[in-house]
Design an enzyme around this catalytic site. Sequence first.
Site, PDB file in Angstrom:
ATOM      1  N   GLU A   1       0.852  -1.200   0.000  1.00  0.00           N
ATOM      2  CA  GLU A   1       0.000   0.000   0.000  1.00  0.00           C
ATOM      3  C   GLU A   1       0.886   1.247   0.000  1.00  0.00           C
ATOM      4  O   GLU A   1       1.829   1.350   0.775  1.00  0.00           O
ATOM      5  CB  GLU A   1      -0.908   0.039   1.236  1.00  0.00           C
ATOM      6  CG  GLU A   1      -1.749   1.321   1.251  1.00  0.00           C
ATOM      7  CD  GLU A   1      -2.631   1.476   2.475  1.00  0.00           C
ATOM      8  OE1 GLU A   1      -3.529   0.645   2.655  1.00  0.00           O
ATOM      9  OE2 GLU A   1      -2.406   2.435   3.242  1.00  0.00           O
TER      10      GLU A   1
ATOM     11  N   THR B   1      -3.821   4.917  -1.704  1.00  0.00           N
ATOM     12  CA  THR B   1      -4.882   5.476  -0.853  1.00  0.00           C
ATOM     13  C   THR B   1      -5.515   6.705  -1.504  1.00  0.00           C
ATOM     14  O   THR B   1      -4.972   7.281  -2.450  1.00  0.00           O
ATOM     15  CB  THR B   1      -4.361   5.849   0.557  1.00  0.00           C
ATOM     16  OG1 THR B   1      -3.436   6.911   0.423  1.00  0.00           O
ATOM     17  CG2 THR B   1      -3.718   4.656   1.236  1.00  0.00           C
ATOM     18  N   TYR B   2      -6.639   7.090  -0.942  1.00  0.00           N
ATOM     19  CA  TYR B   2      -7.466   8.144  -1.535  1.00  0.00           C
ATOM     20  C   TYR B   2      -7.926   9.077  -0.433  1.00  0.00           C
ATOM     21  O   TYR B   2      -8.579   8.634   0.525  1.00  0.00           O
ATOM     22  CB  TYR B   2      -8.669   7.454  -2.170  1.00  0.00           C
ATOM     23  CG  TYR B   2      -9.696   8.329  -2.833  1.00  0.00           C
ATOM     24  CD1 TYR B   2      -9.670   8.527  -4.207  1.00  0.00           C
ATOM     25  CD2 TYR B   2     -10.727   8.917  -2.106  1.00  0.00           C
ATOM     26  CE1 TYR B   2     -10.646   9.288  -4.832  1.00  0.00           C
ATOM     27  CE2 TYR B   2     -11.696   9.684  -2.723  1.00  0.00           C
ATOM     28  CZ  TYR B   2     -11.655   9.864  -4.081  1.00  0.00           C
ATOM     29  OH  TYR B   2     -12.618  10.609  -4.699  1.00  0.00           O
TER      30      TYR B   2
ATOM     31  N   HIS C   1      -7.896   2.927  -4.106  1.00  0.00           N
ATOM     32  CA  HIS C   1      -8.832   3.172  -3.000  1.00  0.00           C
ATOM     33  C   HIS C   1      -9.813   4.258  -3.446  1.00  0.00           C
ATOM     34  O   HIS C   1      -9.445   5.172  -4.198  1.00  0.00           O
ATOM     35  CB  HIS C   1      -8.102   3.690  -1.761  1.00  0.00           C
ATOM     36  CG  HIS C   1      -7.159   2.708  -1.142  1.00  0.00           C
ATOM     37  ND1 HIS C   1      -6.849   2.728   0.199  1.00  0.00           N
ATOM     38  CD2 HIS C   1      -6.443   1.676  -1.660  1.00  0.00           C
ATOM     39  CE1 HIS C   1      -5.983   1.764   0.467  1.00  0.00           C
ATOM     40  NE2 HIS C   1      -5.715   1.117  -0.634  1.00  0.00           N
TER      41      HIS C   1
ATOM     42  N   GLY D   1     -14.779   5.946   4.181  1.00  0.00           N
ATOM     43  CA  GLY D   1     -13.960   7.089   4.598  1.00  0.00           C
ATOM     44  C   GLY D   1     -14.298   7.484   6.028  1.00  0.00           C
ATOM     45  O   GLY D   1     -15.298   7.036   6.597  1.00  0.00           O
TER      46      GLY D   1
ATOM     47  N   ALA E   1     -19.879   2.012   2.969  1.00  0.00           N
ATOM     48  CA  ALA E   1     -19.113   1.404   1.874  1.00  0.00           C
ATOM     49  C   ALA E   1     -19.992   0.436   1.082  1.00  0.00           C
ATOM     50  O   ALA E   1     -19.845   0.311  -0.135  1.00  0.00           O
ATOM     51  CB  ALA E   1     -17.900   0.676   2.450  1.00  0.00           C
TER      52      ALA E   1
ATOM     53  N   TYR F   1     -12.273  -5.459   9.512  1.00  0.00           N
ATOM     54  CA  TYR F   1     -11.726  -5.052  10.813  1.00  0.00           C
ATOM     55  C   TYR F   1     -11.746  -6.230  11.786  1.00  0.00           C
ATOM     56  O   TYR F   1     -12.750  -6.471  12.452  1.00  0.00           O
ATOM     57  CB  TYR F   1     -12.547  -3.879  11.378  1.00  0.00           C
ATOM     58  CG  TYR F   1     -12.564  -2.710  10.418  1.00  0.00           C
ATOM     59  CD1 TYR F   1     -11.622  -1.693  10.524  1.00  0.00           C
ATOM     60  CD2 TYR F   1     -13.473  -2.660   9.358  1.00  0.00           C
ATOM     61  CE1 TYR F   1     -11.591  -0.656   9.611  1.00  0.00           C
ATOM     62  CE2 TYR F   1     -13.451  -1.626   8.441  1.00  0.00           C
ATOM     63  CZ  TYR F   1     -12.507  -0.619   8.573  1.00  0.00           C
ATOM     64  OH  TYR F   1     -12.471   0.394   7.664  1.00  0.00           O
TER      65      TYR F   1
ATOM     66  N   GLN G   1      -7.750  -4.142   8.269  1.00  0.00           N
ATOM     67  CA  GLN G   1      -7.095  -3.113   9.072  1.00  0.00           C
ATOM     68  C   GLN G   1      -5.850  -3.741   9.693  1.00  0.00           C
ATOM     69  O   GLN G   1      -5.801  -4.966   9.893  1.00  0.00           O
ATOM     70  CB  GLN G   1      -8.086  -2.701  10.178  1.00  0.00           C
ATOM     71  CG  GLN G   1      -7.614  -1.650  11.119  1.00  0.00           C
ATOM     72  CD  GLN G   1      -7.404  -0.352  10.388  1.00  0.00           C
ATOM     73  OE1 GLN G   1      -6.378  -0.172   9.747  1.00  0.00           O
ATOM     74  NE2 GLN G   1      -8.368   0.532  10.459  1.00  0.00           N
TER      75      GLN G   1
END
Length: 290
Positions: free
Chosen positions: A17, A48-49, A77, A108, A127, A148, A179
């Site tokens: 990432e 990432t975004y 992302h 987000g 999401a 998660y 995560q």
Amino acid sequence: MKIADLIERNKSFLSLEFFPPKNRESWPGFFEVVDRLKVLNPLFASVTYGAGGGTQENSLEIVKRMKQEKGIEPLAHLTSVGADEEKISYFVENLIDAGVDNVLALRGDPPRDVEDFDFNTQHFSHASDLVTFIKGKYPDMGVAVAGYPEAHIESPSIREDYRWMKYKIDEGGDFIITQLFFDNRVYFDFVDRLSEMGINVPVVPGVLPIMSLKSAKFILSLCGAAIPGKFLSALEKAHEEGGDEAVYRLGIDYAKEQARELLDKGAPGVHLYTLNRAEACLEIGKSLGF
Ligand code: FAD
């Protein structure tokens, strides 16, 4: 090609990432890091975004260059907070035009400057809404989702969070990236529980190498992941006795062992949160045989 299909064909892979640097002046250095990490032969690299103030255009351009200039399969992302269908379609269609086939669909975090932000005021509240929209409009797009193992920080219970996790997959999520976590038992438990719920898509564990106490504490404060007391004490002791260098050494060694155990015990691969740092990630990747 959908990354879920690549995962199916490649057992024990490494993926990476990156986050897009805010300033364009930092881009040559950033792409040098990407070039150096290419030797690890990552199955894919995610970008990432919006995280940490990055912009949509920067993410888009870096994703395109990953694919077209670096020959790395990108996973873009994409967050839904503040977005409507037009904005999401613009992003996805730009990806399709550039030959990019995969997104990581995320909600987000709430904007930092708004107190009691209500996601129900958003066009896409979760999401899962983004997954439904993208899969409905662009069925050939691969869609990954976040998971998660210790439950999402806002969730009232682990059970409730896992229920929504299942919903994201039912709506079309192809695979899960987790995560960060530091106790591998929580990952294997997560995979078992999802499997009991009938979720059998690949669950790719995210591994964060701790490179400094300050950045580790900052990242943990954002995501709510727990650091085992024994490891935290060891990091603090290392800091007292050997400063930043000793923390770095301990953090990298821990990540190497963590990733090794994940692969040995059957994780499909390991997703390394690189923090755009080449040296540490090269050391970890090489120790794993990549
Ligand atoms: P959701 O799946 O929407 O979950 C958020 C909360 O809502 C959870 O508590 C869940 O239990 C609950 N929930 C989910 N669906 C429903 C539903 N339909 N109805 C009611 N409740 C529901 N952030 C960025 O800004 N940019 C990034 O690039 C980025 N990359 C990330 C990559 C990974 C691998 C991970 C794990 C996180 C990343 N994040 C990123 C952070 C992420 O945006 C936050 O964790 C965010 O708070 C939740 O995103 P989500 O997609 O998991 O949300």
